[in-house]
Design an enzyme around this catalytic site. Structure first.
Site, PDB file in Angstrom:
ATOM      1  N   ASP A  82      88.524   9.370 -39.904  1.00  0.00           N
ATOM      2  CA  ASP A  82      88.093   9.597 -38.295  1.00  0.00           C
ATOM      3  C   ASP A  82      87.998   8.058 -38.042  1.00  0.00           C
ATOM      4  O   ASP A  82      87.222   7.363 -38.375  1.00  0.00           O
ATOM      5  CB  ASP A  82      87.018  10.445 -38.604  1.00  0.00           C
ATOM      6  CG  ASP A  82      86.406  10.998 -36.958  1.00  0.00           C
ATOM      7  OD1 ASP A  82      87.513  11.090 -36.275  1.00  0.00           O
ATOM      8  OD2 ASP A  82      85.394  11.391 -36.629  1.00  0.00           O
ATOM      9  N   HIS A 181      81.233  12.340 -27.499  1.00  0.00           N
ATOM     10  CA  HIS A 181      80.601  12.492 -28.891  1.00  0.00           C
ATOM     11  C   HIS A 181      78.981  12.425 -28.741  1.00  0.00           C
ATOM     12  O   HIS A 181      78.568  11.638 -27.781  1.00  0.00           O
ATOM     13  CB  HIS A 181      81.040  10.980 -29.468  1.00  0.00           C
ATOM     14  CG  HIS A 181      82.474  10.909 -29.936  1.00  0.00           C
ATOM     15  ND1 HIS A 181      83.248  10.113 -29.170  1.00  0.00           N
ATOM     16  CD2 HIS A 181      83.187  11.568 -30.575  1.00  0.00           C
ATOM     17  CE1 HIS A 181      84.631  10.059 -29.743  1.00  0.00           C
ATOM     18  NE2 HIS A 181      84.471  11.190 -30.868  1.00  0.00           N
ATOM     19  N   GLY A 182      78.318  13.144 -29.560  1.00  0.00           N
ATOM     20  CA  GLY A 182      77.000  13.167 -29.659  1.00  0.00           C
ATOM     21  C   GLY A 182      76.395  14.240 -28.762  1.00  0.00           C
ATOM     22  O   GLY A 182      77.156  14.975 -28.319  1.00  0.00           O
ATOM     23  N   HIS A 209      87.619  15.731 -29.762  1.00  0.00           N
ATOM     24  CA  HIS A 209      86.477  15.052 -30.544  1.00  0.00           C
ATOM     25  C   HIS A 209      85.125  15.310 -29.344  1.00  0.00           C
ATOM     26  O   HIS A 209      85.372  15.623 -28.441  1.00  0.00           O
ATOM     27  CB  HIS A 209      86.563  13.516 -30.233  1.00  0.00           C
ATOM     28  CG  HIS A 209      87.620  13.124 -31.390  1.00  0.00           C
ATOM     29  ND1 HIS A 209      87.231  12.338 -32.354  1.00  0.00           N
ATOM     30  CD2 HIS A 209      88.776  13.423 -31.491  1.00  0.00           C
ATOM     31  CE1 HIS A 209      88.324  12.161 -33.283  1.00  0.00           C
ATOM     32  NE2 HIS A 209      89.441  12.794 -32.741  1.00  0.00           N
ATOM     33  N   GLY A 210      83.905  15.275 -30.237  1.00  0.00           N
ATOM     34  CA  GLY A 210      82.831  15.708 -29.418  1.00  0.00           C
ATOM     35  C   GLY A 210      82.509  17.123 -29.272  1.00  0.00           C
ATOM     36  O   GLY A 210      82.375  17.485 -28.165  1.00  0.00           O
ATOM     37  N   GLY A 211      82.781  17.842 -30.526  1.00  0.00           N
ATOM     38  CA  GLY A 211      82.652  19.291 -30.540  1.00  0.00           C
ATOM     39  C   GLY A 211      81.243  19.756 -30.485  1.00  0.00           C
ATOM     40  O   GLY A 211      81.216  20.968 -29.436  1.00  0.00           O
ATOM     41  N   THR A 212      80.452  19.174 -30.605  1.00  0.00           N
ATOM     42  CA  THR A 212      78.813  19.454 -30.437  1.00  0.00           C
ATOM     43  C   THR A 212      78.718  19.761 -28.883  1.00  0.00           C
ATOM     44  O   THR A 212      78.735  18.871 -28.042  1.00  0.00           O
ATOM     45  CB  THR A 212      77.967  18.601 -30.943  1.00  0.00           C
ATOM     46  OG1 THR A 212      78.216  18.443 -32.551  1.00  0.00           O
ATOM     47  CG2 THR A 212      76.373  18.783 -30.824  1.00  0.00           C
ATOM     48  N   ASN A 231      86.699  18.238 -33.903  1.00  0.00           N
ATOM     49  CA  ASN A 231      85.886  17.335 -34.875  1.00  0.00           C
ATOM     50  C   ASN A 231      84.297  17.319 -34.390  1.00  0.00           C
ATOM     51  O   ASN A 231      84.136  17.808 -33.054  1.00  0.00           O
ATOM     52  CB  ASN A 231      86.117  15.914 -34.173  1.00  0.00           C
ATOM     53  CG  ASN A 231      87.470  15.334 -34.830  1.00  0.00           C
ATOM     54  OD1 ASN A 231      88.229  16.094 -35.071  1.00  0.00           O
ATOM     55  ND2 ASN A 231      87.435  14.104 -35.183  1.00  0.00           N
TER      56      ASN A 231
HETATM   57  P1  13P Z   1      80.181  15.251 -32.196  1.00  0.00           P
HETATM   58  O1  13P Z   1      79.409  14.488 -33.337  1.00  0.00           O
HETATM   59  O2  13P Z   1      79.894  15.300 -30.828  1.00  0.00           O
HETATM   60  O3  13P Z   1      80.522  16.578 -32.843  1.00  0.00           O
HETATM   61  O4  13P Z   1      81.799  14.880 -32.329  1.00  0.00           O
HETATM   62  C1  13P Z   1      82.263  14.572 -33.764  1.00  0.00           C
HETATM   63  C2  13P Z   1      83.370  13.586 -33.578  1.00  0.00           C
HETATM   64  O5  13P Z   1      84.005  13.734 -32.449  1.00  0.00           O
HETATM   65  C3  13P Z   1      83.895  12.979 -34.749  1.00  0.00           C
HETATM   66  O6  13P Z   1      85.132  12.303 -34.583  1.00  0.00           O
END
Ligand code: 13P
Length: 395
Positions: A82, A181-182, A209-212, A231
């Protein structure tokens, strides 16, 4: 054996309207929790290792564990680098066992992003390894509060995406449509019309990316518009941290193992929730049936040496081990001398390639050509050379 070709895996998800989780792992608890969840959900899974996390673990040390877990699994698994920054990071990841790599040159101006990505795609294609590129900029750092790394979201445009994919040859595209992300600050606003247009323009699996922090409904809408890989990391890191905080209240006299108790289970619960939500649960059998297994090739040479004594032969082999093991797609180089004095062939090379495509790219690689022409072929008289598709026993 259930390591499968990642391109086939994501094409399957793309054409069947679901998404596969690429879960970043930073320890054995993460690795085991993610695989446990995938087994329970009968879901394909991507074990993802982010270059930005290499300060928390040794990449070279953890990869054999990742590979062992993947081979032992009964569900389909891919192993992915990644946010790889350079050509050398991608080469190293492939040689250590990743069968998918992401190039993140998204901070560069478009022509430079295209050039850096194109070079990595060329190298990875010679290894049979698919590549994910990123266009537009998804700000933030996995595992941290987004407001601490605000950056500026730079949105992917369909026209640039078309030029980028055509000119680089990437297999999947990470798009920027409003995620970070994060940990999110506030409720994320996603640009779905933009995503729909990108999908209609490209027709390849898209990556978020940045699924959270996204809602169930947002995930469903993303997947309905071509997202086949999501991700995900921060939510897993937070689930692990919550469990450790809880343990520290109840396990007041415990050591390390008491403090990390049940972390694996906390991670597995969140991963399993995602797999059901994203539609990957229950897909393992069809993915295994329809996707190519990821099998290495053993390039075997047996030979005799003419005009060199044993010490000089060993020196030639040592040089070969050093030079050839750095060629893209080479997993390992073994050299051997026969135990039996009267063996018909005294010496051997056993070079493990990650994929059959490496047979050609290795043969033509300038470092192989130089070694073979200058140091090996002049002294290797009679020799036999064969490439075998290799199937290993389970340990
Ligand atoms: P999160 O940490 O926001 O879930 O994103 C993960 C990511 O995109 C890793 O490449």
């Amino acid at each position: 054996m259930p390591i499968v070709n990642m391109k086939d895996m994501l094409q399957h998800a793309y054409h069947h309207g679901y998404a596969i989780g690429a879960f970043d792992l930073v320890s054995l608890d993460f690795l085991e929790g993610i695989v446990l969840a995938a087994e329970r959900a009968r879901a394909p899974v991507i074990l993802s290792l982010a270059e930005s996390h290499f300060e928390y673990f040794d990449f070279e040390t953890i990869m054999p564990a990742v590979e062992a877990a993947a081979k032992r699994a009964t569900i389909p698994v891919a192993i992915h680098l990644d946010h790889g920054a350079t050509l050398d990071s991608a080469r190293r990841a492939i040689n250590l066992g990743c069968n998918g790599v992401m190039v993140d040159a998204s901070q560069l101006p478009l022509p430079d992003n295209i050039e850096a990505t194109r070079k990595i795609v060329e190298m990875a294609k010679g290894c049979g390894v698919p590549v994910e590129g990123e266009l537009g900029y998804v700000p933030g750092v996995e595992g941290e509060d987004a407001e601490r790394h605000p950056g500026e979201i730079s949105y992917t445009t369909p026209a640039e995406a078309r030029a980028y994919v055509e000119r680089t040859g990437v297999d999947f595209l990470a798009v920027s449509i409003g995620t970070v992300h994060g940990r999110m600050k506030g409720k994320p606003k996603l640009d779905f019309p933009r995503l729909k247009q990108i999908n209609e323009t490209l027709n390849i699996p898209l990556v978020i990316h940045g699924g959270t922090g996204l809602s169930d409904d947002q995930f469903r809408r993303l997947i309905s518009k071509g997202v086949a890989k999501i991700n995900y990391y921060t939510a897993l890191s937070d689930a692990a941290a919550t469990q450790i905080r809880e343990n520290s209240r109840t396990e007041t006299s415990s050591g390390y193992t008491g403090l990390v108790k049940d972390v694996r289970g906390a991670i597995a619960a969140e991963v399993e929730r995602c797999m059901h939500l994203w539609g990957a649960a229950g897909r393992a059998a069809e993915v295994l049936a329809q996707c190519q297994p990821w099998l290495p090739v053993e390039h075997l040479i047996i030979y005799n040496v003419e005009g060199l004594d044993r010490a000089a032969a060993e020196k030639m082999m040592a040089k070969g081990r050093e030079v050839l093991s750095a060629i893209p797609g080479v997993r390992a180089v073994f050299t051997g001398e026969a135990v039996q004095e009267d063996a018909r062939y005294r010496y051997t090379w056993l070079v493990r390639f990650c994929h059959p495509d490496v047979i050609d790219s290795y043969r033509e690689h300038p470092d192989h050509v130089a070694f073979a022409d200058n140091l090996f072929r002049p002294v290797a008289g009679g020799r036999i050379s064969i490439d075998y598709l290799a199937v290993e026993s389970k340990q």
